[in-house]
Enzyme design. Structure first.
Site, PDB file in Angstrom:
ATOM      1  N   TYR A 170       0.810  -1.215   0.000  1.00 28.39           N
ATOM      2  CA  TYR A 170       0.000   0.000   0.000  1.00 28.39           C
ATOM      3  C   TYR A 170       0.847   1.270   0.000  1.00 28.39           C
ATOM      4  O   TYR A 170       0.364   2.338  -0.377  1.00 28.39           O
ATOM      5  CB  TYR A 170      -0.944   0.026   1.202  1.00 28.39           C
ATOM      6  N   LYS A 205       3.885 -15.307   2.410  1.00 26.99           N
ATOM      7  CA  LYS A 205       3.967 -16.168   1.225  1.00 26.99           C
ATOM      8  C   LYS A 205       5.438 -16.338   0.845  1.00 26.99           C
ATOM      9  O   LYS A 205       5.884 -15.921  -0.227  1.00 26.99           O
ATOM     10  CB  LYS A 205       3.164 -15.553   0.082  1.00 26.99           C
ATOM     11  N   ASP A 216      -2.434 -17.939   2.096  1.00 31.66           N
ATOM     12  CA  ASP A 216      -3.607 -18.528   1.447  1.00 31.66           C
ATOM     13  C   ASP A 216      -4.160 -19.690   2.255  1.00 31.66           C
ATOM     14  O   ASP A 216      -5.380 -19.863   2.380  1.00 31.66           O
ATOM     15  CB  ASP A 216      -3.296 -18.935   0.004  1.00 31.66           C
ATOM     16  N   ASP A 265      -5.170  -7.037   5.654  1.00 31.32           N
ATOM     17  CA  ASP A 265      -6.420  -6.449   5.192  1.00 31.32           C
ATOM     18  C   ASP A 265      -7.411  -7.550   4.819  1.00 31.32           C
ATOM     19  O   ASP A 265      -8.586  -7.528   5.207  1.00 31.32           O
ATOM     20  CB  ASP A 265      -6.126  -5.549   3.987  1.00 31.32           C
ATOM     21  N   ASP A 323     -10.753  -9.216   7.275  1.00 30.93           N
ATOM     22  CA  ASP A 323     -12.132  -9.165   6.785  1.00 30.93           C
ATOM     23  C   ASP A 323     -12.769 -10.549   6.786  1.00 30.93           C
ATOM     24  O   ASP A 323     -13.968 -10.696   7.053  1.00 30.93           O
ATOM     25  CB  ASP A 323     -12.179  -8.568   5.379  1.00 30.93           C
TER      26      ASP A 323
END
Length: 370
Positions: free
Chosen positions: A142, A193, A226, A250, A254
């Site tokens: 970001y 990852k 993941d 993020d 959620d």
């Protein structure tokens, strides 16, 4: 009694509605003598753009710098879909995070007993859920540069976002996660990852080194991001503290939000580095939900995430642990009594609006304090 300065930034959409209920509760704690809260108000997001042509003004940023804590509502909406990218409503929140140095985002995902049936998962999967996601907030994709869209020689375009982390950025968020785990169930899960991303390789190396050198008494596991997403909907109670980068945090937070029944239930805290002289941190507290323009002005939004965000302010900024526990208990009791806003309604419950839910929490605070 020292006066604590609160900057209230309601923002857009349902932000002003839910923040109004929080201000009632702030007033109640002030009257009870928990702290002397002095409230200042400012603009952020689309409302700031309409007033100043910027997503947050320099004057309101100065108020944020001077505040002991910032209470933030929500920003954005279709009204501002075509404003310049650098002035979009969300840019105000990003500036607050950057300029205040708010690198640690804490997002608890707690399933209240009365809401287990409201989750999209089976009640037995989420009953007793209590996860704390620690998200790095000022680095990563970001904020990394270059961040651009360029036109190539053949007329096609190429977009670039840069995932960038330094050793120091990873070390400081890792330490926050381990310290918090020591106050909970003493387990940290680190999600990245490393199998396909160099930033993930460095993340895993640094977390492992900090754990070995400083927190060997805390359980540590590494999980691919993941797979972590899958595990959150398969067996979420295996996690205690989950630490991860800005992008994955993020997304994963959620996912965790929906385990609790509604985005309207999830608070968050964004913390800066501790001042060595005062022990204080810059801090911003906000609900995880967005501005929800489709229901703005209807008086039906769920204020609990924003109220719980103030509970986190009591806990982390003002060290008023007993007051935070009292507010959390009031919320739990109101839900157990069957009161619901529309987003968390179920059979045999009574649906109320935003103000009525805030009033019910206030009434329960009074009852518990009698």
């Amino acid at each position: 009694m020292a006066t604590q300065k609160l900057l209230v930034l309601p923002g857009d959409g349902i932000g002003p509605e839910v923040m109004g209920e929080v201000e009632k509760i702030v007033g109640w704690f002030t009257r009870r003598g928990v702290a002397a809260f002095e409230i200042e108000r400012g603009l952020v997001g689309g409302s700031a753009y309409d007033a100043h042509g910027e997503s947050i003004s320099n004057a309101d940023m100065a108020l944020a710098q001077a505040a002991d804590a910032v209470l933030f509502g929500a920003v954005g909406g279709p009204k501002w879909a075509d404003v310049p990218y650098s002035k979009r409503p969300e840019a105000g929140l990003l500036r607050l995070r950057r300029d205040l140095g708010l690198f640690a985002n804490l997002r608890p995902a707690i399933c209240f007993p009365a809401l287990a049936a409201a989750s999209s998962l089976k009640p037995e999967v989420v009953e007793g859920l209590d996860i704390l996601i620690v998200r790095e907030l000022t680095g990563g994709v970001y904020f990394g540069e270059p961040k651009e869209i360029v036109t190539l020689e053949d007329g096609s375009q190429r977009a670039v976002d840069t995932q960038l982390y330094t050793t120091g950025e990873i070390e400081r968020i890792t330490r926050v996660a381990f310290e918090l785990a020591k106050t909970r169930r003493n387990k940290v899960s680190s999600a990245e990852k490393h199998n396909v991303m160099k930033s993930g390789v460095l993340w895993k190396q640094v977390v492992t080194r900090v754990h070995k050198a400083e927190f060997a008494d805390v359980e540590l596991e590494h999980v691919l991001a993941d797979n972590c997403a899958m595990q959150l909907v398969r067996r979420p109670k295996q996690y205690d503290v989950l630490v991860t980068d800005n992008l994955f945090g993020d997304i994963l937070s959620d996912i965790a939000a929906m385990l609790t029944g509604s985005l309207g239930m999830l608070p968050s805290a964004s913390l800066g580095a501790e001042d060595p002289a005062t022990g204080k941190r810059k801090a911003l507290y906000e609900p995880v939900h967005g501005s929800a323009p489709d229901i703005a002005g209807k008086g039906i939004a769920n204020p609990i995430a924003t109220v719980s965000s103030f509970s986190m302010a009591l806990r982390y900024s003002f060290k008023a642990i007993a007051a935070a526990d009292l507010l959390d208990k009031a919320i739990t009791n109101v839900l157990a009594a069957g009161l619901r806003t529309a987003d968390i309604q179920s059979d045999n419950t009574h649906v109320v609006g935003t103000a009525a839910m805030g009033d019910a929490i206030l009434a329960e605070l009074e009852r518990l304090s009698a």
